[in-house]
Design an enzyme around this catalytic site. Structure first.
Site: not given
Length: 229
Positions: A13, A15
């Site tokens: 991922d 963020d």
């Protein structure tokens, strides 16, 4: 926690995991909401992290009963992004891990709920790091991703785009948000979660392993080459 199994591919991922952008995202949301008489808390934001941009804007407009459309809300956000997102910094341990995996020819990719325009802004000062990834799948921009996290679409599309199209069980996901963990598990992948310290332990369930920082990750637990130092 579940017992780790060997993997061959790694999906990150972005963020709150690779880049420290969650606080910046919260600032952006509240720049739009406060003139409208509302504010978004960190807890409320975490419930939205991983969704596509469209899904997030729809939820916020509905939750706060805003008199503007989700499309207008999204437009206003886009005006704020260029000012704040280039300030994004790399999370502790992220660069070391990414460079280590790349050095040892472990296929790596990014699967994010974001869109191409915000991704480009967030990575303005981190192009060298991003260049190490084989590919990037962005749920808010990619036509093959029909639903954002917690649905598994973005991770399954990401896995298929590795040249050797590995079985999802051979992919290890790194996530910081509950929606992302749910998505990875739904995709049939193991998930290492690196949550914010403020997140309730109840929301970390489902992860194969929960770490305080990427600095604590031991690659050899998943059959990956150990760090050299």
């Amino acid at each position: 926690m579940a017992s780790p199994k060997p993997v061959t591919h790694v999906i990150f991922d972005m963020d709150g995991l690779l880049l420290d952008t969650v606080g910046i995202c919260l600032e952006c949301q509240n720049r739009i909401l406060e003139p409208l008489g509302h504010s978004l808390s960190w807890v409320q934001l975490m419930a939205q992290m991983g969704l596509s941009a469209t899904e997030m804007c729809q939820n916020i407009c509905q939750d706060f009963h805003l008199e503007i459309t989700p499309e207008e809300y999204k437009r206003r956000l886009a005006l704020v992004y260029p000012e704040v997102f280039p300030k994004s910094t790399i999370m502790p341990g992220a660069e070391r891990l990414v460079r280590h995996l790349h050095k040892h020819n472990i296929p790596i990719a990014i699967a994010s709920g974001g869109a191409q325009d915000s991704f480009d802004l967030k990575t303005t000062n981190h192009r060298d790091l991003v260049s190490l990834f084989g590919h990037v799948v962005l749920a808010s921009s990619d036509p093959e991703v029909t639903k954002g996290k917690p649905e598994p679409d973005v991770f399954l599309v990401c896995a298929r785009r590795f040249p050797d199209n590995p079985d999802p069980s051979k992919c290890l996901v790194f996530e910081d948000a509950p929606n992302g963990v749910q998505a990875g598990v739904a995709a049939g992948m193991q998930v290492v979660m690196v949550p914010d310290s403020r997140l309730s332990s109840e929301l970390t369930k489902g992860a194969t392993e929960v770490l305080a920082s990427l600095e604590d990750f031991k690659p050899e637990r998943y059959g990956l080459p150990p760090f050299d130092d």
